[in-house]
Structures are given as structure tokens and as C-alpha cells.
Design a protein around this motif. Structure first.
Motif, PDB file in Angstrom:
ATOM      1  N   VAL A  72       9.360  15.673  -0.730  1.00  0.00           N
ATOM      2  CA  VAL A  72       7.860  14.745  -0.896  1.00  0.00           C
ATOM      3  C   VAL A  72       7.932  14.823   0.845  1.00  0.00           C
ATOM      4  CG1 VAL A  72       7.855  12.413  -1.041  1.00  0.00           C
ATOM      5  CG2 VAL A  72       8.110  13.335  -2.185  1.00  0.00           C
ATOM      6  N   LEU A  94      13.065  14.368  -1.952  1.00  0.00           N
ATOM      7  CA  LEU A  94      12.757  13.510  -1.649  1.00  0.00           C
ATOM      8  C   LEU A  94      12.287  14.853   0.283  1.00  0.00           C
ATOM      9  CD1 LEU A  94      15.428  10.569  -1.318  1.00  0.00           C
ATOM     10  CD2 LEU A  94      12.971  10.710  -1.707  1.00  0.00           C
ATOM     11  N   TYR A  95      13.503  15.992   0.330  1.00  0.00           N
ATOM     12  CA  TYR A  95      12.920  16.591   1.083  1.00  0.00           C
ATOM     13  C   TYR A  95      11.130  16.961   0.725  1.00  0.00           C
ATOM     14  CZ  TYR A  95      13.471  20.082   4.946  1.00  0.00           C
ATOM     15  OH  TYR A  95      13.312  20.718   6.094  1.00  0.00           O
ATOM     16  N   GLU A 109       6.664   7.375   3.252  1.00  0.00           N
ATOM     17  CA  GLU A 109       6.992   6.835   1.752  1.00  0.00           C
ATOM     18  C   GLU A 109       8.446   7.779   1.638  1.00  0.00           C
ATOM     19  OE1 GLU A 109       7.256   5.057  -1.765  1.00  0.00           O
ATOM     20  OE2 GLU A 109       5.937   4.979   0.232  1.00  0.00           O
ATOM     21  N   ALA A 110       8.618   9.219   2.488  1.00  0.00           N
ATOM     22  CA  ALA A 110       9.487   9.380   1.987  1.00  0.00           C
ATOM     23  C   ALA A 110      10.626   8.909   2.875  1.00  0.00           C
ATOM     24  CB  ALA A 110       9.435  11.154   2.059  1.00  0.00           C
ATOM     25  N   VAL A 148       8.513  15.531  -7.737  1.00  0.00           N
ATOM     26  CA  VAL A 148       7.663  14.324  -6.565  1.00  0.00           C
ATOM     27  C   VAL A 148       6.878  13.616  -7.242  1.00  0.00           C
ATOM     28  CG1 VAL A 148       6.645  14.893  -4.678  1.00  0.00           C
ATOM     29  CG2 VAL A 148       8.701  16.537  -5.277  1.00  0.00           C
ATOM     30  N   GLY A 180       8.663   4.813  -5.747  1.00  0.00           N
ATOM     31  CA  GLY A 180       7.894   4.615  -5.092  1.00  0.00           C
ATOM     32  C   GLY A 180       7.461   3.694  -5.613  1.00  0.00           C
ATOM     33  N   LEU A 184      12.068   5.588   0.849  1.00  0.00           N
ATOM     34  CA  LEU A 184      12.955   6.003  -0.011  1.00  0.00           C
ATOM     35  C   LEU A 184      14.123   6.590   0.502  1.00  0.00           C
ATOM     36  CD1 LEU A 184       9.652   7.851  -2.652  1.00  0.00           C
ATOM     37  CD2 LEU A 184      10.348   5.582  -2.689  1.00  0.00           C
ATOM     38  N   THR A 185      14.087   7.490   1.358  1.00  0.00           N
ATOM     39  CA  THR A 185      15.120   7.955   1.469  1.00  0.00           C
ATOM     40  C   THR A 185      16.595   6.755   2.116  1.00  0.00           C
ATOM     41  OG1 THR A 185      14.250  10.238   1.763  1.00  0.00           O
ATOM     42  CG2 THR A 185      16.970   9.730   2.858  1.00  0.00           C
ATOM     43  N   THR A 205       8.867  10.390  -9.043  1.00  0.00           N
ATOM     44  CA  THR A 205       9.876   9.657  -8.707  1.00  0.00           C
ATOM     45  C   THR A 205       8.993   8.605  -7.755  1.00  0.00           C
ATOM     46  OG1 THR A 205      11.687  11.323  -7.734  1.00  0.00           O
ATOM     47  CG2 THR A 205      11.070   9.946  -5.865  1.00  0.00           C
ATOM     48  N   TYR A 230      16.483   7.554  -9.203  1.00  0.00           N
ATOM     49  CA  TYR A 230      16.299   8.626  -8.283  1.00  0.00           C
ATOM     50  C   TYR A 230      17.137   9.551  -9.199  1.00  0.00           C
ATOM     51  CZ  TYR A 230      15.452   6.168  -4.137  1.00  0.00           C
ATOM     52  OH  TYR A 230      15.492   5.546  -2.938  1.00  0.00           O
TER      53      TYR A 230
END
Length: 381
Positions: free
Chosen positions: A170, A167-168, A184-185, A112, A120, A188-189, A115, A98
Motif C-alpha cells: 500500500v 501494508l508495505y 493511509e499506509a 491490498v 482502511g 494503518l501501520t 485491506t 488485519y
């Protein structure tokens, strides 16, 4: 074939290869090849240990690539030295991935893309489709990003705030094609939240859940935007709201407030109101005051001005807005709304029209244009 499982396993498998000595770029390519092989083989012959299978196949593919470059690089890897199949990975390994993909040396767009690819588990084609760019363009972007971080060694804990910003980003991209980037975000979060106890990770996850809960009501059947005040709240996802509020309350109790927690608190107040009239705007303003204290972000001040207009009247909102830069994104839209609330329809129509010209998306432009036209028709213009 469980594609979600493959995506969940991707960062762990990549981290295993890196821990065993593979460079990041080659490890990531090897894992992608192993994922393609899994899509071909697993439907007819599912493995008992999916992660172990992926580790074994990805490592062999890495070894094959390394062998092909032995004469040039003067390095030899032997298959009989291959670690036992199914070796696990630690939470720290996945966290390392990450942090690597959100490295400060990368541009936000590259971070992005990397990631989504490495953590992902999306293919280059899927990422390109989601961003509506040619696959070759996205492949170049990802390749440049991998070259940038190829020699990075994280000798100390990475910056969680950088990971969260990625992540934000994304999440805010929304969705298109066959990959829902907002969903997806969130996935991942969730993965990150399971591996770290950082309060802002929990805050971001709560924020995403609360915003995502309103998604079904955000657009009309024709694809046009529906403002929060006009949304059919019966279409909001109550299960996501309940989870988001529960996660938010738990992390707020730790008394380590951060900007994502404060944003989630604002979202929770909107989610708690059965109608826009029942919104506790005084509390919304108080949470925006906390956000201003934490970030001093001009966009936060813009949103606060609109909330002040709801809590104390449009005149107070316009006064709060007056000290901000008119060049801020959505400044004219906020100004138009407050002028309309104050009864100045002519000025509101002009501001809506100007906001439409500055809009960065077609749905937003069309919505603001309709608002201007509605006020002009009402005035007989």
C-alpha cells in the motif's frame, strides 16, 4: 465531519459484527452502509459515542439483510436480540481483521484492495480512483476477495509478516486522486503498532516515516523525479525523521532484528546526512550485508552494489553488480550510474537508454532518458 475518525473506527466495528456472528462479507457491507449514513447524519447530529453509534447502525443493517434472506436461508435474527449499543471490541478483534484481509489465499492486489476497504474504511470509488481503474473493476476485485475469505476462520494467530507485506505494498503505491495511499499506509501501520508488540511492525513504521519524510523533495515543480543525491534536504520533514529514528532506536535495542528494521536503518543513515557526501556509506553497506543475510533478496544485493560503489569506488560496485541477473529491475540504471562514476560516459549513456526502455513508470522513464541525453550531449554525440 472527521473522515479520519470514521476510517479509524471501521476495523473495530467490522470486527464487532464478525464476533457477534455476522459473516465477513455481509458485515463489511453493513459497516460501509453505516459509514455512508454517518456522513449524512453526523454533521447535523454528532453522536456522543461514535463507535457505539456505528456498531448499532451497522448491526441493524446486517439484521435487515439477514431478515430478507430468512426464508431462503432458514435463519432468523430478531432485533430485540440486538446487543446493547456501544459494545466495544478488543485489540484481538481488530488484529483478526488485519490478518483476514492479508490472508495467503488472496493475491497481493486483492489483499491490498480488501485491506483498504475493510480496515482502511475507504469506499470502492476512492480505492478505484487511487489505482486509476474503473470503479466496477475494483468492485469486482473486492467482491472476489470477500468471497475468498468468507469462510476463513483464524483459529491461530495470523502471519504478521503477510500483513506487513500488504501494508508495505500500500505504501509503495504512492498516491493519486483524493486518497494518499502512502499516508493511509502509515495510518494503518500506526493502528497495527498500537495493537501488537511485534518488533517488525515498529520497524516498518519507522521505515515508512523515514521514506515519507523525503517525499516533498522527490519531485521537481514540473513533476520530474529528483534523485536522492540531488534533493534539497532542507525540504525533508524533520519531525517525521525524528519520530522514525526514535522508533527505530527503540526497536533495535530489543535485539530482534528483521528486514524492515534493517531497511529503516539504511533510511536513517541517509536522513542523518546533511549532504550526500556526508553519508556514512560504510555503515550503509554493513546494513545491506545484514539485509542480505536476512533475505538473500537479489534486489537487496543490487542496492548493496550501488552502496559498495559509493564506499569503495565504482570499480568495486561494478564487481559486486556483475554477479547479479541483468534482468533485475533497475539493474541497468544502477550499472549506468556506476559506469558514469567510473568515467565511462559512453557505456553509461547506453545503459541509461536501455534502463529507460525497461522503466515501468513514465516519470522514471523520462528521468533515465534525460540522463542518457545529458551524457550523449556531453560527448558531442
Amino acid at each position: 465531519m472527521d473522515e479520519i475518525l470514521l476510517r479509524e473506527l471501521t476495523p473495530a466495528v467490522t470486527a464487532v459484527l464478525c464476533r457477534r456472528g455476522a459473516d465477513f462479507a455481509t458485515a463489511e457491507d453493513a459497516v460501509q452502509e453505516a459509514l455512508v449514513e454517518a456522513l449524512r447524519v453526523w454533521p447535523d447530529d454528532p453522536p456522543r459515542d461514535p463507535r457505539g453509534w456505528l456498531v448499532t447502525v451497522a448491526w441493524r443493517k446486517f439484521v435487515d439483510v439477514s431478515r430478507a434472506e430468512t426464508s431462503r436461508r432458514r435463519r432468523e435474527l430478531r432485533v430485540d436480540a440486538e446487543p446493547a449499543p456501544g459494545a466495544g471490541t478488543s485489540a484481538d478483534d481488530t488484529l483478526w481483521l488485519y490478518f483476514l484481509c492479508a490472508h495467503p489465499s488472496l493475491t497481493p492486489a486483492s489483499a491490498v484492495a480488501l485491506t483498504l476497504r475493510a480496515v482502511g474504511g475507504l469506499t470502492t470509488g476512492q480505492i478505484a480512483q487511487a489505482y486509476l481503474v474503473p470503479e466496477a473493476t475494483m468492485a469486482q476485485r473486492i467482491s472476489r476477495a470477500k468471497r475468498t475469505v468468507a469462510e476463513v476462520r483464524l483459529g491461530r494467530p495470523g502471519d504478521v509478516s503477510t500483513v506487513l507485506r500488504v501494508l508495505y505494498l500500500v505504501f509503495n503505491e504512492g498516491y493519486s486522486g483524493d486518497v494518499d495511499l502512502a499516508a493511509e499506509a502509515i495510518r494503518l501501520t500506526r493502528e497495527l503498532a498500537a495493537r501488537t508488540d511485534h518488533p517488525e511492525v515498529a520497524g516498518l513504521l519507522a521505515l515508512m516515516l523515514l521514506h515519507h519524510a523525503r517525499r516533498p523533495a522527490r519531485t521537481a515543480a514540473d513533476g520530474s523525479l529528483v534523485p536522492l543525491a540531488d534533493q534539497d534536504r532542507s525540504r525533508w520533514d524533520t519531525a517525521l525523521i525524528a519520530e522514525g529514528v526514535e522508533r527505530l532506536q527503540a526497536v533495535l535495542a530489543r535485539d530482534r532484528l528483521g528486514e524492515y528494521q534493517a531497511q529503516a536503518a539504511v533510511a536513517a543513515l541517509h536522513a542523518d546526512a546533511r549532504t550526500v557526501e556526508e553519508t556514512d556509506w560504510v555503515q550503509v553497506v554493513e546494513w545491506y550485508d545484514e539485509l542480505v543475510r536476512l533475505t538473500d533478496n537479489p534486489v537487496v544485493r543490487l542496492n548493496r552494489a550501488v552502496a559498495v560503489g559509493e564506499a569503495d569506488g565504482p570499480g568495486a560496485g561494478l564487481a559486486a553488480l556483475s554477479g547479479l541477473d541483468p534482468g533485475l529491475p533497475r539493474y541497468r540504471a544502477a550499472q549506468a550510474y556506476l559506469y558514469e562514476q567510473a568515467g565511462d560516459r559512453a557505456t553509461a549513456a547506453r545503459c541509461y537508454a536501455e534502463a529507460a526502455r525497461q522503466a515501468t513508470s513514465v516519470p522514471e522513464r523520462d528521468h533515465l532518458t534525460r540522463q542518457a541525453a545529458r551524457l550523449n550531449v556531453g560527448r558531442g554525440a
